[in-house]
Each structure stands twice: as C-alpha cells, then as structure tokens.
Write a protein that holds these residues in place. Structure first.
Motif, PDB file in Angstrom:
ATOM      1  N   LEU A   5       0.853  -1.182   0.000  1.00 30.46           N
ATOM      2  CA  LEU A   5       0.000   0.000   0.000  1.00 30.46           C
ATOM      3  C   LEU A   5       0.892   1.235   0.000  1.00 30.46           C
ATOM      4  N   LEU A   6       0.700   2.117  -0.979  1.00 27.35           N
ATOM      5  CA  LEU A   6       1.569   3.284  -1.132  1.00 27.35           C
ATOM      6  C   LEU A   6       0.744   4.554  -1.256  1.00 27.35           C
ATOM      7  N   GLU A   7       1.035   5.541  -0.419  1.00 20.79           N
ATOM      8  CA  GLU A   7       0.442   6.871  -0.507  1.00 20.79           C
ATOM      9  C   GLU A   7       1.488   7.796  -1.121  1.00 20.79           C
ATOM     10  N   ASN A   8       1.093   8.567  -2.150  1.00 16.05           N
ATOM     11  CA  ASN A   8       2.066   9.334  -2.921  1.00 16.05           C
ATOM     12  C   ASN A   8       1.635  10.775  -3.137  1.00 16.05           C
ATOM     13  N   GLN A   9       2.616  11.658  -3.070  1.00 16.95           N
ATOM     14  CA  GLN A   9       2.505  12.996  -3.642  1.00 16.95           C
ATOM     15  C   GLN A   9       3.761  13.186  -4.490  1.00 16.95           C
TER      16      GLN A   9
ATOM     17  N   PHE B 181      -6.690   6.323 -10.084  1.00 18.32           N
ATOM     18  CA  PHE B 181      -7.299   7.581  -9.644  1.00 18.32           C
ATOM     19  C   PHE B 181      -6.250   8.518  -9.060  1.00 18.32           C
ATOM     20  N   TRP B 182      -6.361   9.799  -9.376  1.00 16.90           N
ATOM     21  CA  TRP B 182      -5.468  10.810  -8.825  1.00 16.90           C
ATOM     22  C   TRP B 182      -6.197  12.139  -8.714  1.00 16.90           C
ATOM     23  N   LYS B 183      -5.609  13.022  -7.925  1.00 15.15           N
ATOM     24  CA  LYS B 183      -6.126  14.388  -7.815  1.00 15.15           C
ATOM     25  C   LYS B 183      -4.943  15.342  -7.746  1.00 15.15           C
ATOM     26  N   ASN B 184      -5.198  16.603  -8.020  1.00 11.59           N
ATOM     27  CA  ASN B 184      -4.131  17.594  -7.987  1.00 11.59           C
ATOM     28  C   ASN B 184      -3.652  17.819  -6.560  1.00 11.59           C
ATOM     29  N   TYR B 185      -2.361  18.129  -6.445  1.00 13.33           N
ATOM     30  CA  TYR B 185      -1.753  18.344  -5.130  1.00 13.33           C
ATOM     31  C   TYR B 185      -1.006  19.667  -5.126  1.00 13.33           C
ATOM     32  N   GLU B 186      -1.154  20.409  -4.040  1.00 17.35           N
ATOM     33  CA  GLU B 186      -0.397  21.643  -3.835  1.00 17.35           C
ATOM     34  C   GLU B 186      -0.061  21.753  -2.351  1.00 17.35           C
ATOM     35  N   SER B 187       1.237  21.833  -2.061  1.00 17.16           N
ATOM     36  CA  SER B 187       1.683  21.884  -0.674  1.00 17.16           C
ATOM     37  C   SER B 187       1.236  23.176  -0.007  1.00 17.16           C
ATOM     38  N   SER B 188       0.763  23.072   1.221  1.00 18.34           N
ATOM     39  CA  SER B 188       0.386  24.247   1.996  1.00 18.34           C
ATOM     40  C   SER B 188       1.583  24.867   2.698  1.00 18.34           C
TER      41      SER B 188
ATOM     42  N   LYS C  92       3.997  21.364  -6.299  1.00 22.53           N
ATOM     43  CA  LYS C  92       2.701  21.134  -6.926  1.00 22.53           C
ATOM     44  C   LYS C  92       2.812  19.885  -7.795  1.00 22.53           C
ATOM     45  N   GLY C  93       1.770  19.105  -7.795  1.00 23.60           N
ATOM     46  CA  GLY C  93       1.815  17.887  -8.603  1.00 23.60           C
ATOM     47  C   GLY C  93       0.539  17.088  -8.473  1.00 23.60           C
ATOM     48  N   TYR C  94       0.695  15.795  -8.125  1.00 25.26           N
ATOM     49  CA  TYR C  94      -0.430  14.877  -8.090  1.00 25.26           C
ATOM     50  C   TYR C  94      -0.431  14.102  -6.778  1.00 25.26           C
ATOM     51  N   ASP C  95      -1.612  13.782  -6.306  1.00 26.72           N
ATOM     52  CA  ASP C  95      -1.806  13.000  -5.093  1.00 26.72           C
ATOM     53  C   ASP C  95      -2.541  11.723  -5.492  1.00 26.72           C
ATOM     54  N   PHE C  96      -1.974  10.572  -5.159  1.00 23.84           N
ATOM     55  CA  PHE C  96      -2.609   9.311  -5.565  1.00 23.84           C
ATOM     56  C   PHE C  96      -2.217   8.184  -4.618  1.00 23.84           C
ATOM     57  N   PHE C  97      -3.053   7.153  -4.612  1.00 27.55           N
ATOM     58  CA  PHE C  97      -2.866   5.968  -3.770  1.00 27.55           C
ATOM     59  C   PHE C  97      -2.709   4.759  -4.675  1.00 27.55           C
ATOM     60  N   ASN C  98      -1.777   3.888  -4.342  1.00 28.33           N
ATOM     61  CA  ASN C  98      -1.537   2.698  -5.146  1.00 28.33           C
ATOM     62  C   ASN C  98      -1.576   1.470  -4.243  1.00 28.33           C
TER      63      ASN C  98
ATOM     64  N   LEU D 203       4.766  -8.102 -25.527  1.00 27.24           N
ATOM     65  CA  LEU D 203       3.664  -9.030 -25.280  1.00 27.24           C
ATOM     66  C   LEU D 203       2.787  -8.552 -24.133  1.00 27.24           C
ATOM     67  N   LEU D 204       3.364  -8.395 -22.955  1.00 28.04           N
ATOM     68  CA  LEU D 204       2.633  -7.931 -21.779  1.00 28.04           C
ATOM     69  C   LEU D 204       3.627  -7.318 -20.811  1.00 28.04           C
ATOM     70  N   SER D 205       3.443  -6.046 -20.469  1.00 25.49           N
ATOM     71  CA  SER D 205       4.386  -5.350 -19.593  1.00 25.49           C
ATOM     72  C   SER D 205       3.679  -4.859 -18.333  1.00 25.49           C
ATOM     73  N   ASP D 206       4.471  -4.368 -17.389  1.00 22.87           N
ATOM     74  CA  ASP D 206       3.934  -3.837 -16.132  1.00 22.87           C
ATOM     75  C   ASP D 206       3.895  -2.313 -16.138  1.00 22.87           C
ATOM     76  N   TYR D 207       3.826  -1.702 -17.317  1.00 23.10           N
ATOM     77  CA  TYR D 207       3.761  -0.239 -17.407  1.00 23.10           C
ATOM     78  C   TYR D 207       2.414   0.299 -16.943  1.00 23.10           C
ATOM     79  N   SER D 208       1.349  -0.433 -17.184  1.00 23.30           N
ATOM     80  CA  SER D 208       0.009   0.085 -16.898  1.00 23.30           C
ATOM     81  C   SER D 208      -0.328  -0.030 -15.413  1.00 23.30           C
ATOM     82  N   HIS D 209      -1.473   0.548 -15.061  1.00 23.41           N
ATOM     83  CA  HIS D 209      -1.997   0.483 -13.696  1.00 23.41           C
ATOM     84  C   HIS D 209      -2.339  -0.961 -13.332  1.00 23.41           C
ATOM     85  N   ASN D 210      -2.362  -1.259 -12.024  1.00 24.09           N
ATOM     86  CA  ASN D 210      -2.767  -2.577 -11.540  1.00 24.09           C
ATOM     87  C   ASN D 210      -4.200  -2.899 -11.971  1.00 24.09           C
TER      88      ASN D 210
END
Length: 588
Positions: free
Chosen positions: A194-198, A220-227, A233-239, A271-278
């Motif tokens: 489980l990974l939480e990312n900004q 799924f992701w949403k925009n991120y901006e540090s307070s 500034k970037g993206y906030d997402f959970f993997n 043939l099949l790679s791990d580039y895409s989302h889970n």
C-alpha cells in the motif's frame, strides 16, 4: 452472477488441501539482475522458465541452492546471493539456517555429489533486535512467526528531488507505505503493498499525463499543492497491489488479486508489460516437466476517472491470455503467447475461460469483433556470459500485402531483439545490454467501441488509457543501451542510452501511434511507415548511482541529458537524488 463472485467462490472451494508456493519479487528488485547473471554465467543448471518475468521467491531460493561451491563466485556474487537470502528469510531456519531448503534441494534434481554454495553465504544472519521486536533479521522490520501463521512487515519510503532545466516546478516524489507478505498454514501466501504518494513529474512525462489523462502506472489521482512549500505542486494518488495464492496440487499454482505482469527478458515487453496500472486478475500457472503454461484473466478499464465524468462507475473491458513456454535445457527457452481483449456491457465472455482453446477459434464461434493478438518470446544462452533474446508480436497480418511492400495499414506487427553480456571484458559485475524494439503503426489498436465511449477503441491493448505492452504504443523504432557496474558490493552504477523515433498526431489526426483511437479514423490505407505523422526523435543519456547504506536502504544520485526534436527542439535535462527504503527506483 458477476465474474468476481464466481472467482471468489471457486477459490474458496479449492483452498482446502492446498499447498504453498510464495509471492513473487516486485520487478526492479536487484534479485532479478542477480538471477539473470547467475543463469547467463551458467553457474547453475536449471530448466525453470523465466520468460514469465515475475520471479517466485521460493523458486528463486531453489535456483540459488543449485549453485555449486566448486564454481567460482566473486565476493560481489556472494553478497548478492546473501542479500536475496536475507530478503527471503522465511526459507531460513534459526537452528541450521536452512529451513525448507534441504527439502527443496531434495526435490530439485541436484546431484548427490554436488556441493551447493557455502551455508554462510546462504544464511540470513540473525542480529540483536532493535527494541526487542524490530529487525530481528537485517531485511525485515517486523517478523511474526507462529506454527500456523508467518508474516513479514516492512515500511516503504521514497523521497526524491530532481532539478530539471527550464522547469519552474520542483520535481519531487514523496512516497510512504507498507509492504506485507504472509503465509497461512504453509498452504496459502498473501502479499500486499500500500503506497500513498505525492509527486510531480519531469516535463516530458507531464506532457503525456496531460494528453492521456492518466499517471504512468497509476489509477485515480487528484491535484496536489503543498500548503507549506509553494513550489511543490503535482499529483496526489494511492496505489495498492495485493493478491492471495496457493497450490491445489503440486504442479498448479492459482493466484487472485490486484496487480500487473510482465512477459519477456528485455527492458521492454511487446507481449505484456507492467507499465500500466494494476488490474483485477485470476492467474493459473502450471509447471509440467520442462513446460510452463500460464492463463491470465483480467478485468480492465477502457478509460480513466478523469475522462469518466459525473462520478459514474467506470465501464469495463476484459483480457484473457495464454502463455506456453518450453525450456528443454538451461540454455534455450521459447514461448508462445496469445491474448484477446474484448468489451461487453459489464460482463465477461465466458467462452474465453477455456484454458486450452485458441482464442481465434472462439472469436469465430462468436462471430465477434474482439481483438486477438499472437506473440513469440525466445531466449538463448549460447556461451557463458552471453544471452540473446527476442519477441515477435502479430496483431493482423496479410502476407500478400507484405510481399508487395504496400504499407497496408492492416499489417500490424512488431519485434524485439536484444542481448546481455555479463562480466564484459572479464570485469566482474560489468554487465552490458542492448535492445531494439520496433512496432508498426496501428498495432494494438482496434475498432470496437462502447456507446458510452464512441470516440475510443475499447478493445485496444490498453488499461486505464495506458498501453499493456510498450509505453509508446505503436509507430516507433527504439534502441536502448545499458551498462551496469558494481565496483563494490554496496555500490550500484547504471548508465542508459535511449534513442527513439516515433510518429506523433497533430490535433484531429490518427497516424497509428495512439492505440486508443479506433482504426477507422486512420489517415491512410496504404503507404504507412514507422514514424509517419509528426516525426519525433528522442535521445537520452541517464546516469544513476546508488549506495546501499543498510539492507534495502538506498541513497540515490541521478542525472539525465535528454533532447526531443520534432517541430521544435526541447532540452529536458535533470540532476538530483533521494533516499529509498524497500522500494525499487522506477524512472519513466
């Protein structure tokens, strides 16, 4: 009844009486390169198939048990092997340091007179725990062991900062998470990460994000901006990656979960790679004699949450594929691949559950518009230290048009050729790799659409707007050179050169590189060539240096020179670094 409920019930029924296998190493782990080195140097004789490039931890330990003490191993080799044993201490006993390994050796066809490597090398060294409970062994933060349950829990951290020229934004990554693998009654294995990312991305990756509405390898992701720091500034997402697996019989492994997969021996896979989302999947792996047969059934998304307006449920599409590999000896391996991508109104096409039939036959039975792709994967180690590998992918093919060199749009295929040279020029741990990838326009694309997504080809070879094979999709030529060197056991140096040309689409065009677009929107029926459209050339040179401070605690220094030339020339260089704990360094 939906497919996921049928699968869950099926797994519950089978789990009684199952025997255990083990979770696989996450790709990018140094263990993959160590395995490659030992096999190409022919330090051990094994017929374990490795074209399916998700290495099972237990099989990895069995492979190490084949290493003969009489064969030369350098100090760095011994360190690499001890590192893998430390990362997999569930196979090491507190008393004799060989839990399960003696029985594994007994069933692994090792000659009785053969001496496997020294026990001190294989040992996962115990040490004085931190505060009595933490780091009882070097690699694991917490270990829980009871007669019926074993678990290994580790924190995951990555903090990275890069300075890119002509980019006003700070390029950073802040990842925190947890990694858990567990075993129940020696019959069932469980893995979750489980990974939480900004984070923000380099400018060329960010341009791709804006074009396709998706982050590489994420959902799924949403925009991120540090307070606190205005420039962050970037993206906030959970993997999340998680799965459960078991062996109902000795030769068959069943795994159900959320993750991705890779087939091939190269940097890329066509043939099949791990580039895409889970994605949600059910996987069967059957090992009989020198054959391995994998069935993979998956539920995919034909678009992203960004493009799926009004908070609606994402539409579904599905994938089913077979991969049959044959490895007659330790030097040669060949594998046949077939896959079908199809869209139904939120239900699986049950005829594709047949594990042995050819999908083209099923497609004919159904009179369906589904997308069937065939492929070949090969590897040959002709001499110690050298490995040759390749792939061929065929989406559609008409030999008469190929003979005429007509550039017919329907001739959709691609290929890969590569080699690995281990201990180059006689220098220990100086390893060289070169790889060529080429895919014709419109390969992986298709014509089928849903009423809710009329402008997208739903049955194309993608998931969540991300290719399931090469990141560029199609319509490209690519050349990759990699040099890896370990001057000392804890120091890793990697240099990579990438040269590629591909065809971009101007607004409203479809020249065959964007596999999401329906093939009916193609620009030409004949005269199609690789690089058509807006010809774009990329030249990049990466230099990455890593020091392992403690086991799986890394300090990174990274630099890249990169130039993109199309209608304008862009220089996209960067310099930076960071720290990592229990996670591989993935650079897009």
């Amino acid at each position: 009844m939906k497919i996921r409920y049928i699968i869950c019930y099926f797994l519950f029924c089978l789990i009684i009486g199952a025997s255990a296998q083990s979770p696989y190493m996450i790709r990018g782990d140094q263990a993959y390169h160590t395995y490659d080195r030992m096999e190409i140097l022919q330090k051990a004789d094994t017929t374990v198939v490795n074209g399916i490039n998700n290495y099972n931890r237990k099989q990895l330990i069995i492979f190490l048990s084949h290493l003969s003490k009489s064969k030369y191993l350098s100090k760095s080799d011994e360190y690499d092997i001890a590192h893998i044993i430390g990362d997999n201490s569930e196979f090491v006993d507190n008393d004799n340091n060989m839990t399960g390994l003696s029985s594994m050796i007994e069933h692994s066809n090792i000659n009785e007179n053969d001496k496997y490597i020294d026990i001190k090398t294989l040992r996962a060294e115990n040490q004085k725990p931190l505060l009595k409970y933490f780091y009882k062994s070097k690699a694991n933060f917490i270990e829980l062991k009871t007669p019926s349950f074993t678990a290994f829990i580790n924190p995951v951290i990555q903090l990275t900062y890069l300075n890119e020229n002509d980019n006003s934004r700070t390029v950073f990554q802040n990842t925190r998470g947890i990694d858990i693998r567990a075993y129940i009654d020696n019959k069932v294995y469980i893995f979750t990460q489980l990974l939480e990312n900004q984070r923000s991305y380099l400018s060329y990756t960010d341009a791709r994000i804006q074009k396709f509405g998706t982050l590489p390898g994420q959902g799924f992701w949403k925009n991120y901006e540090s307070s606190v720091i205005k420039s962050l500034k970037g993206y906030d997402f959970f993997n999340a990656r998680a799965y459960v697996g078991f062996n109902p019989v000795k030769s068959i492994n069943i795994e159900f979960g959320h993750g991705n997969h890779f087939i091939g021996n190269g940097v890329r896979s066509l043939l099949l790679s791990d580039y895409s989302h889970n994605y949600l999947y059910l996987k069967f792996n059957t090992r009989i004699w020198k054959f391995q047969y994998q069935n993979l059934f998956a539920e995919l998304a034909p678009t992203t949450t960004l493009l799926n307006k009004d908070d609606k449920l994402l539409p579904k599409k599905y994938m089913a594929n077979h991969y049959l590999a044959f490895k007659p000896n330790s030097k040669f391996e060949v594998g046949l691949f077939e896959t079908v991508i199809f869209a139904r109104e939120n239900h699986f096409e049950f005829q594709y559950l047949n594990p042995v039939i050819l999908y083209r036959a099923v497609e004919h039975f159904l009179d369906s518009p589904d997308n069937v792709i065939l492929g070949l994967n090969t590897k040959w180690n002709p001499i110690k230290g050298l490995s040759l590998y390749g792939q061929f992918i065929m989406d559609e093919f008409k030999i008469s048009e190929v003979k005429k060199h007509s550039g017919w749009w329907g001739n959709k295929f691609g290929g890969q050729l590569g080699f690995k040279y281990i201990n180059a020029l006689g220098v220990d741990h100086l390893d060289f790799q070169a790889e060529i990838n080429s895919v014709r326009p419109y390969t992986y694309a298709h014509r089928d659409t849903l009423t809710s997504l009329p402008s997208y080809s739903v049955a194309n070879y993608s998931h969540s707007n991300q290719p399931l094979a090469h990141p560029l999709g199609a319509n490209f030529n690519e050349l990759i050179f990699i040099i890896r060197y370990k001057p000392q056991s804890r120091i890793y140096i990697q240099s990579k050169v990438l040269l590629t040309k591909y065809g971009e689409d101007r607004p409203g065009e479809n020249w065959g590189g964007n596999i999401l677009l329906p093939v009916e929107t193609r620009e030409l029926d004949y005269g199609n060539v690789i690089g058509q459209g807006l010809l774009t050339k990329v030249a990049a040179f990466n230099l990455d240096m890593t020091y392992e401070l403690f086991q799986n605690y890394f300090i990174d220094v990274q630099a890249m020179w990169r130039q993109t030339r199309s209608d304008v020339t862009k220089n996209q260089h960067y310099l930076g670094g960071g720290i990592r704990v229990n996670i591989s360094n993935i650079i897009y």
